[in-house]
Design a protein around this motif. Structure first.
Motif, mmCIF file in Angstrom:
data_model
loop_
_atom_site.group_PDB
_atom_site.id
_atom_site.type_symbol
_atom_site.label_atom_id
_atom_site.label_comp_id
_atom_site.label_asym_id
_atom_site.label_seq_id
_atom_site.Cartn_x
_atom_site.Cartn_y
_atom_site.Cartn_z
ATOM 1 N N LYS A 1 -26.883 -12.897 -1.166
ATOM 2 C CA LYS A 1 -28.304 -12.607 -1.345
ATOM 3 C C LYS A 1 -29.083 -13.904 -1.556
ATOM 4 N N ARG B 1 -33.437 -15.561 -1.647
ATOM 5 C CA ARG B 1 -34.893 -15.427 -1.552
ATOM 6 C C ARG B 1 -35.444 -16.816 -1.267
ATOM 7 N N VAL C 1 -36.422 -12.707 2.400
ATOM 8 C CA VAL C 1 -35.549 -12.087 1.407
ATOM 9 C C VAL C 1 -34.353 -11.472 2.111
ATOM 10 N N ASP D 1 -31.163 -9.132 1.229
ATOM 11 C CA ASP D 1 -30.706 -8.270 0.134
ATOM 12 C C ASP D 1 -29.238 -7.868 0.243
ATOM 13 N N TRP E 1 -35.647 -9.745 5.362
ATOM 14 C CA TRP E 1 -37.075 -9.456 5.493
ATOM 15 C C TRP E 1 -37.844 -10.774 5.563
ATOM 16 N N GLN F 1 -28.631 -8.068 8.332
ATOM 17 C CA GLN F 1 -28.147 -9.352 7.841
ATOM 18 C C GLN F 1 -26.722 -9.549 8.360
ATOM 19 N N ASP G 1 -35.091 -7.395 -9.507
ATOM 20 C CA ASP G 1 -35.776 -7.169 -8.230
ATOM 21 C C ASP G 1 -35.990 -8.456 -7.423
ATOM 22 N N PHE H 1 -34.127 -9.940 -5.336
ATOM 23 C CA PHE H 1 -33.638 -9.857 -3.965
ATOM 24 C C PHE H 1 -33.935 -8.496 -3.335
ATOM 25 N N VAL H 2 -34.988 -7.882 -3.831
ATOM 26 C CA VAL H 2 -35.469 -6.618 -3.275
ATOM 27 C C VAL H 2 -36.854 -6.847 -2.689
ATOM 28 N N PHE H 3 -37.047 -6.444 -1.445
ATOM 29 C CA PHE H 3 -38.358 -6.604 -0.826
ATOM 30 C C PHE H 3 -39.011 -5.246 -0.633
#
Length: 225
Positions: free
Chosen positions: A81, A83, A95, A97, A102, A116, A202, A204-206
């Motif tokens: 992961k 960012r 990003v 994940d 993203w 990915q 959060d 690594f959350v888009f």
């Protein structure tokens, strides 16, 4: 259309080769037995769970000139992961994940998303020993001003990656030089590196902003950065 250079935009491997020759000229009297590059990278990865840093990115051109300079921040979490936030001169956010990547361009009000799947991404070399051993041949190149230089060459021919050079001081990665088959080089220099900080859940959350166009990229050969 404006486009910030990503991790696999490159310029002039010839310059890198010339630099290496100059650097090595005064070092031929050193011991003939070179350090094990895998041991050096094991030190970088040792007990690594997260990593954050500021980065300075530029394209290297003739005469060692720099162009297309960018500044930003990067956060990584083992094993897959990350960012990547470009801040200057333009903002752009990438990003990964663990399943999707993203790419968000706020000015264009656009998000590109894809699976990915690119195992040649050098971020995975840093985070994942198995992937680096599986996809790259590794070689110790030179010690220059306390910086160990390690080169990685893809085991299978790639249309995007010819060679990657990693510059390591102690147990810290400081530089990535990336070269593509078109003899182009892109350089990343890292500062203010922090290991194993507690990162927000959060990070690594888009979440797609309201009103932003989403483009699904089905080309798995496209680089993630």
């Amino acid at each position: 259309m404006r486009k910030i250079p990503f991790l696999f935009l490159f310029l002039s491997t010839y310059i890198v080769a010339q630099e290496s020759q100059v650097e090595s000229a005064g070092k031929q009297a050193q011991d003939s037995v070179k350090p094990d590059p895998q041991v050096i990278l094991d030190g970088v990865r040792k007990d690594l769970t997260t990593l954050s840093a500021e980065f300075y990115q530029y394209e290297l051109i003739e005469g060692n000139a720099r162009q297309e300079e960018n500044l930003g921040m990067v956060w990584m979490s083992s094993p897959d992961k990350f960012r990547w936030h470009y801040k200057k001169p333009y903002e752009q956010l990438i990003v990964a994940d663990g399943e999707k990547v993203w790419v968000y361009d706020e000015d264009l009000e656009q998000v590109t998303v894809k699976a990915q799947s690119n195992n040649l991404n050098p971020i995975y070399v840093i985070l994942n020993k198995d992937l680096s051993a599986q996809h790259y041949d590794m070689r110790y190149e030179i010690l220059d001003k306390e910086k160990h230089w390690i080169s990685l060459t893809p085991k299978e021919r790639s249309e995007e990656v010819k060679e990657v050079w990693l510059g390591v001081v102690g147990e810290q990665l400081q530089t990535i030089k990336m070269i593509n088959p078109f003899e182009q080089t892109l350089v990343f220099e890292f500062t203010k590196v922090k290991r194993n900080d507690d990162l927000p859940a959060d990070m690594f959350v888009f979440t797609v902003p309201e009103g932003v166009d989403v483009i699904e990229n089905q080309d798995n050969q496209t680089n993630e950065l």
